[in-house]
Scaffold this active site. Structure first.
Site, short mmCIF file in Angstrom:
data_model
loop_
_atom_site.label_atom_id
_atom_site.label_comp_id
_atom_site.label_asym_id
_atom_site.label_seq_id
_atom_site.Cartn_x
_atom_site.Cartn_y
_atom_site.Cartn_z
N LYS A 76 49.98 72.48 42.97
CA LYS A 76 51.07 71.91 42.17
C LYS A 76 52.34 72.71 42.47
CE LYS A 76 52.26 70.80 37.34
NZ LYS A 76 51.82 70.86 35.93
N SER A 151 51.84 66.44 33.55
CA SER A 151 52.81 66.66 34.60
C SER A 151 52.19 66.89 35.97
CB SER A 151 53.69 67.87 34.25
OG SER A 151 52.90 69.05 34.15
N SER A 175 48.47 68.78 30.75
CA SER A 175 48.82 68.34 32.10
C SER A 175 47.75 68.50 33.17
CB SER A 175 50.09 69.04 32.56
OG SER A 175 51.19 68.44 31.95
N1 GLN Z 1 53.13 66.13 28.15
C1 GLN Z 1 53.34 67.45 27.68
C2 GLN Z 1 54.80 67.82 27.80
O1 GLN Z 1 55.54 67.01 28.22
C3 GLN Z 1 52.46 68.43 28.40
C4 GLN Z 1 53.00 68.90 29.70
C5 GLN Z 1 52.17 69.98 30.32
O2 GLN Z 1 51.03 70.21 29.92
N2 GLN Z 1 52.76 70.66 31.28
O3 GLN Z 1 55.19 68.89 27.49
#
Ligand code: GLN
Length: 497
Positions: A76, A151, A175
């Protein structure tokens, strides 16, 4: 079987037996990246990848192979990686080159893995659909009209489309789990502090955690073993617990009812389902797939019991206060002076800051910085931030009460399967609400994973979430592995892949 259909475990064995070389494998996967399917990758550097692969082949020839020697992986784009750009999905870090590797990247290299490239993600890991990347959205290999989740959307799409056997992801509020669920793969976030955050571009430091995304629980166990371990000099929140081999238990003989004695004291494994998680707002096909998966676990000898997480519904406001507060502080480093983008023209220092940050950050990042600055400001700190921290503790305490009644908690990952690209794109609140099932374990710092349990109404994958108590990754992986030994859901692949 084609190399790209093999698991990490299978590829590692083939490499050790010299049935395939690391260079041949790297070349095979690099060939699959032509045209950047699904917009999953943000950077590839074939020369660097092949150089790593050649070194792996030398080590194999010399009998010095690491456990995953020569198996490709992609990271990532939140992990700083020497020789590759690290953008965190942001214009702010366009073409940024890190002078060092994140600890997780180093560890996977030490285990012998070859870096294929960097994977698209939401900007600074903020998002649930991968539509917040400054480099364009990622598409879901199961239906290119749909989002892959976020994400870590690039990671999930790349694994599902067989562009890489495995990927790293990060999970701040879901995420790793949510994109794994949306793309039909298996992913695990370990206990907060198990994997070093050194070299992970920071979003919300008390929540960010790295983990593997792959096609089976067995692969996740192998990868997690390589990734985790104390890093006291570089991450002060890294836990002082020795690295574990998460795959040893998986090798135990399965038997007829492998879960019948897998709980505490040789009792049947007790799976707790929170009463709050069978309710309103959950898409019926998800409830159906989840119920079927749980009865399958019962037939393997587990007992399903009901537990309660009374404060779990408060996770959304708590998380979106805490993560925004931490993000506003973490992202203050992007000021046009230390590194990253700087506006090309400006009147004075303040104007330089304003233009640099105005140009460099996308809308969602700006929204969080503003919310974060607000909840931390004098006068609002007590009303928002402090309250959120108190409720965070109550959410964590709920889990401890629940774990007196069960060994593992199971539930949905998200209220729906992957939605269409553009749906809710202008409605950040709708995205926040879709995090309802993943946020509680994140706020508590507990290990949690998602595994595929079938396809929903639109032919889109459904994931089952498993949550364990602190440092109890092994029971999660064990349960998921037993499930995958007797089911086929994790083997399903998108059409045309
Ligand atoms: N959807 C969550 C956010 O927007 C989680 C994102 C994540 O775990 N990086 O913060």
């Amino acid at each position: 079987m084609a190399w790209h259909d093999m698991t990490v475990a299978e590829l590692a064995t083939q490499l050790k037996r010299k049935e395939v070389s690391a260079v041949a494998l790297a070349t095979h996967f690099l060939d699959r990246l032509h045209g950047n399917p699904h917009n999953a990758f943000l950077d590839i550097q074939p020369d660097a990848t092949l150089a790593q692969a050649r070194r792996c082949d030398e080590k194999i020839a010399q009998g010095l192979a690491g456990p995953l020697e020569g198996v490709p992986i992609a990271h990532k784009d939140i992990f700083v990686t020497q020789g590759f750009a690290t953008t965190a999905g942001s214009r702010m870090l366009k073409a940024y080159q890190s002078p060092f590797d994140a600890t997780v990247v180093t560890r996977l290299r030490q285990a012998g893995m070859v870096t294929l490239g960097k994977l698209n993600c939401d900007e600074f890991a903020m998002g649930s659909a991968n539509e917040n990347s400054a480099y364009g959205p990622v598409t879901n290999p199961w239906d290119v009209q749909r989002i892959p989740g976020g994400s870590s959307g690039g990671s999930a799409a790349a694994v599902a489309a067989r562009l890489t056997p495995a990927a790293t992801g990060t999970d701040t509020g879901g995420s790793i789990r949510q994109p794994s669920a949306f793309c039909g793969i298996t992913g695990i976030k370990p206990t907060y502090g198990r994997a070093s955050r050194h070299g992970m571009v920071a979003f919300a430091s008390s929540l960010d955690q790295a983990g593997p995304m792959a096609r089976s629980a067995e692969d996740c166990a192998l990868l997690l073993t390589a990734m985790c371990g104390p890093d006291p000099d570089r991450d002060s929140t890294s836990l002082n617990v020795a690295s574990e081999d998460f795959s040893t238990q998986l090798a135990l003989p399965a038997g007829d009812k492998p879960l019948a004695q897998a709980g505490k004291g040789g009792q049947p494994l007790r799976i707790g389902v929170p009463a709050q998680w069978r309710g309103q707002g959950l898409q019926p096909d998800i409830l159906h797939a989840m119920t079927q998966a749980l009865s399958q676990c019962e037939s393997l000898g587990a007992e399903v019991v009901e537990v309660s997480l009374p404060h779990a519904p408060l996770s959304i406001p708590v998380y979106y206060i805490v993560c925004a507060a931490e993000a506003s502080s973490n992202l203050s480093r992007f000021d046009g002076v230390k590194f990253g983008h700087r506006a090309s023209s400006y009147a004075d220092l303040t104007d330089m800051y304003l233009r640099t940050r105005g140009e460099g950050f996308g809308d969602e990042v700006k929204r969080r910085i503003m919310i974060g600055s607000y909840v931390l400001s004098h006068g609002y700190y007590d009303a928002y931030y402090l309250q959120a921290q108190k409720i965070r503790r109550m959410i964590a305490d709920d889990f401890q009460a629940a774990f007196t009644q069960c060994d593992v908690i199971a539930g949905p990952v998200a209220p729906s399967t992957a939605w269409r690209l553009g749906d809710n794109a202008n409605d950040p609140l709708a995205h926040y609400l879709a995090d309802i099932y993943t946020l509680p374990a994140s706020l508590a710092g507990l290990p949690c994973m998602s595994l595929p349990v079938g396809l929903g109404d639109m032919g889109m994958p459904v994931g089952l979430q498993l949550i364990g108590n602190y440092l109890q990754e092994t029971p999660l992986l064990n349960l998921a592995h037993r499930f995958q030994q007797v089911t086929q859901h994790h083997l399903a692949k998108p059409e045309g892949v």
